[in-house]
Design a protein around this motif. Structure first.
Motif, mmCIF file in Angstrom:
data_model
loop_
_atom_site.group_PDB
_atom_site.id
_atom_site.type_symbol
_atom_site.label_atom_id
_atom_site.label_comp_id
_atom_site.label_asym_id
_atom_site.label_seq_id
_atom_site.Cartn_x
_atom_site.Cartn_y
_atom_site.Cartn_z
ATOM 1 N N GLN A 139 0.829 -1.481 -0.157
ATOM 2 C CA GLN A 139 -0.083 -0.006 0.072
ATOM 3 C C GLN A 139 0.830 1.178 -0.086
ATOM 4 N N GLY A 140 0.451 2.033 -0.693
ATOM 5 C CA GLY A 140 1.272 3.527 -1.009
ATOM 6 C C GLY A 140 1.148 4.321 0.271
ATOM 7 N N GLN A 141 2.233 5.029 0.546
ATOM 8 C CA GLN A 141 2.162 5.907 1.777
ATOM 9 C C GLN A 141 1.652 7.268 1.667
ATOM 10 N N SER A 142 2.069 7.769 0.315
ATOM 11 C CA SER A 142 1.426 9.180 0.105
ATOM 12 C C SER A 142 0.052 9.200 -0.520
ATOM 13 N N ASP A 143 -0.444 8.171 -0.896
ATOM 14 C CA ASP A 143 -1.821 7.737 -1.222
ATOM 15 C C ASP A 143 -2.239 6.141 -1.010
ATOM 16 N N HIS A 144 -3.079 6.201 -0.016
ATOM 17 C CA HIS A 144 -3.245 4.831 0.473
ATOM 18 C C HIS A 144 -4.185 3.990 -0.555
ATOM 19 N N THR A 145 -4.907 4.652 -1.433
ATOM 20 C CA THR A 145 -5.653 4.117 -2.223
ATOM 21 C C THR A 145 -4.816 3.358 -3.512
ATOM 22 N N MET A 146 -3.519 3.401 -3.382
ATOM 23 C CA MET A 146 -2.522 2.901 -4.322
ATOM 24 C C MET A 146 -1.863 1.879 -4.060
ATOM 25 N N PHE A 147 -1.777 0.582 -4.758
ATOM 26 C CA PHE A 147 -1.041 -0.660 -4.382
ATOM 27 C C PHE A 147 -0.096 -0.895 -5.510
ATOM 28 N N ILE A 148 0.943 -1.359 -5.105
ATOM 29 C CA ILE A 148 2.027 -1.732 -6.063
ATOM 30 C C ILE A 148 2.852 -3.003 -5.763
ATOM 31 N N LYS A 149 2.923 -3.744 -6.745
ATOM 32 C CA LYS A 149 3.436 -5.152 -6.713
ATOM 33 C C LYS A 149 4.533 -5.200 -7.743
ATOM 34 N N PRO A 150 5.970 -4.945 -7.350
ATOM 35 C CA PRO A 150 7.026 -5.269 -8.347
ATOM 36 C C PRO A 150 7.443 -6.654 -8.329
ATOM 37 N N SER A 151 8.048 -7.154 -9.336
ATOM 38 C CA SER A 151 8.562 -8.278 -9.590
ATOM 39 C C SER A 151 9.995 -8.403 -9.492
ATOM 40 N N GLY A 152 10.615 -9.557 -9.599
ATOM 41 C CA GLY A 152 12.157 -9.438 -9.313
ATOM 42 C C GLY A 152 12.781 -9.171 -10.989
ATOM 43 N N THR A 153 11.945 -9.284 -11.950
ATOM 44 C CA THR A 153 12.610 -9.152 -13.348
ATOM 45 C C THR A 153 12.162 -7.627 -13.963
ATOM 46 N N GLY A 154 12.044 -6.540 -13.028
ATOM 47 C CA GLY A 154 11.961 -5.291 -13.472
ATOM 48 C C GLY A 154 10.428 -5.061 -13.816
ATOM 49 N N LYS A 155 9.381 -5.972 -13.695
ATOM 50 C CA LYS A 155 8.044 -5.565 -14.008
ATOM 51 C C LYS A 155 7.359 -5.054 -12.828
ATOM 52 N N VAL A 156 6.377 -4.502 -12.997
ATOM 53 C CA VAL A 156 5.320 -3.952 -11.957
ATOM 54 C C VAL A 156 3.946 -3.793 -12.382
ATOM 55 N N ALA A 157 3.165 -4.094 -11.504
ATOM 56 C CA ALA A 157 1.625 -3.803 -11.394
ATOM 57 C C ALA A 157 1.135 -2.799 -10.394
ATOM 58 N N SER A 169 -2.770 -0.946 -13.982
ATOM 59 C CA SER A 169 -1.969 -0.575 -15.044
ATOM 60 C C SER A 169 -0.598 -1.398 -14.662
ATOM 61 N N GLY A 170 0.503 -1.151 -15.374
ATOM 62 C CA GLY A 170 1.806 -1.611 -15.198
ATOM 63 C C GLY A 170 2.249 -2.540 -16.523
ATOM 64 N N ASN A 171 3.568 -2.830 -16.694
ATOM 65 C CA ASN A 171 4.263 -3.795 -17.647
ATOM 66 C C ASN A 171 4.111 -5.249 -17.443
ATOM 67 N N ASP A 172 3.527 -5.604 -16.224
ATOM 68 C CA ASP A 172 3.501 -7.180 -15.822
ATOM 69 C C ASP A 172 2.116 -7.253 -16.279
ATOM 70 N N GLU A 173 1.859 -7.873 -17.437
ATOM 71 C CA GLU A 173 0.469 -8.343 -18.046
ATOM 72 C C GLU A 173 0.011 -9.610 -17.547
ATOM 73 N N GLU A 174 0.967 -10.568 -17.084
ATOM 74 C CA GLU A 174 0.504 -11.882 -16.630
ATOM 75 C C GLU A 174 0.088 -11.525 -14.934
ATOM 76 N N GLU A 175 0.716 -10.764 -14.456
ATOM 77 C CA GLU A 175 0.221 -10.363 -12.890
ATOM 78 C C GLU A 175 -1.148 -9.732 -13.034
ATOM 79 N N ILE A 176 -1.303 -8.634 -13.819
ATOM 80 C CA ILE A 176 -2.699 -8.056 -14.078
ATOM 81 C C ILE A 176 -3.700 -9.063 -14.405
ATOM 82 N N HIS A 177 -3.435 -9.941 -15.147
ATOM 83 C CA HIS A 177 -4.421 -10.804 -15.499
ATOM 84 C C HIS A 177 -4.780 -11.751 -14.274
#
Length: 225
Positions: A139-157, A169-177
């Motif tokens: 959960q984001g600290q500056s905006d609590h409604t934002m949630f982020i999940k980075p992967s070990g390969t440089g991808k993020v959702a 949004s993000g560049n991790d289509e597999e995680e988004i699905h």
């Protein structure tokens, strides 16, 4: 259940309205049982009521990043979101109008939130944020409604929630699905496809970038006034 003398009940009513699509066409007719939250008493049947909502600047930044990095923008809608929240307080409600004879003088004790209750937005956000964090999101600290999940390969959702409207949004289509499937399993979610209309903003995308306008919002204001 019967009500003891030291307890009070919350009234309720039926609300009927029309649900429209973003283009103004009819989607469906709606009927909803709504609690009369203005009869609640602080410290008795509700405590904290604050629930965060997405900041407009956060949404603008995400749109900018998505445009520059060519990230997709998905939009989801949670149906009857407030009905998912779990109540911590004891809340008693009168029998719904038209069903009084079926209750025989008893009243309802609510275990889950209902539209109109003062704590419904908070209960829903706590339920939703817990579900997302269980999927490995931070959960984001500056905006609590934002949630982020980075992967070990440089991808993020990235997920942003505004009550029952969700942007992913993000560049991790597999995680988004995968996230879409998990949310659909726990809540009744409608996949609206690519982001087109959010918080009064129309979003149009092309090879040149993302164009944002409030044409429909302004026309609706003019129509109402």
């Amino acid at each position: 259940m019967p009500l003891s003398k030291d307890k009070k009940t919350v009234g309720c009513k039926w609300v009927f309205n029309v649900k429209l699509n973003s283009d103004g066409s009819l989607e469906r007719y709606k009927a909803r049982l709504v609690a009369r939250g203005y009869t609640q008493t602080y410290g008795i049947d509700y405590q904290e009521t604050f629930a965060p909502v997405a900041k407009l600047n956060t949404i603008r930044i995400l749109l900018s990043i998505a445009a520059n990095l060519e990230w997709p923008l998905h939009q989801l809608d949670v149906k009857n979101a407030f009905l998912n929240g779990e109540l911590e307080e004891e809340v008693f409600m009168d029998a719904p109008p038209g069903f009084e004879n079926h209750f025989g003088g008893n009243v309802c004790r609510l275990h889950k939130s209902l539209y109109g209750l003062k704590q419904s937005p908070r209960a829903w956000f706590e339920k939703f944020s817990k579900s997302v964090k269980n999927q490995g999101y931070t959960q984001g600290q500056s905006d609590h409604t934002m949630f982020i999940k980075p992967s070990g390969t440089g991808k993020v959702a990235v997920l942003i929630d505004y009550v029952d409207d969700i942007i992913i949004s993000g560049n991790d289509e597999e995680e988004i699905h995968r996230l879409k499937q998990c949310l659909s399993f726990e809540f009744e979610v409608k996949d609206l496809g690519p982001l087109r209309y959010f918080l009064g903003m129309e979003v149009a995308r092309s090879k040149k970038g993302i164009y944002v306008s409030q044409r429909k919002y302004i026309l609706d204001l003019l129509k109402d006034t």
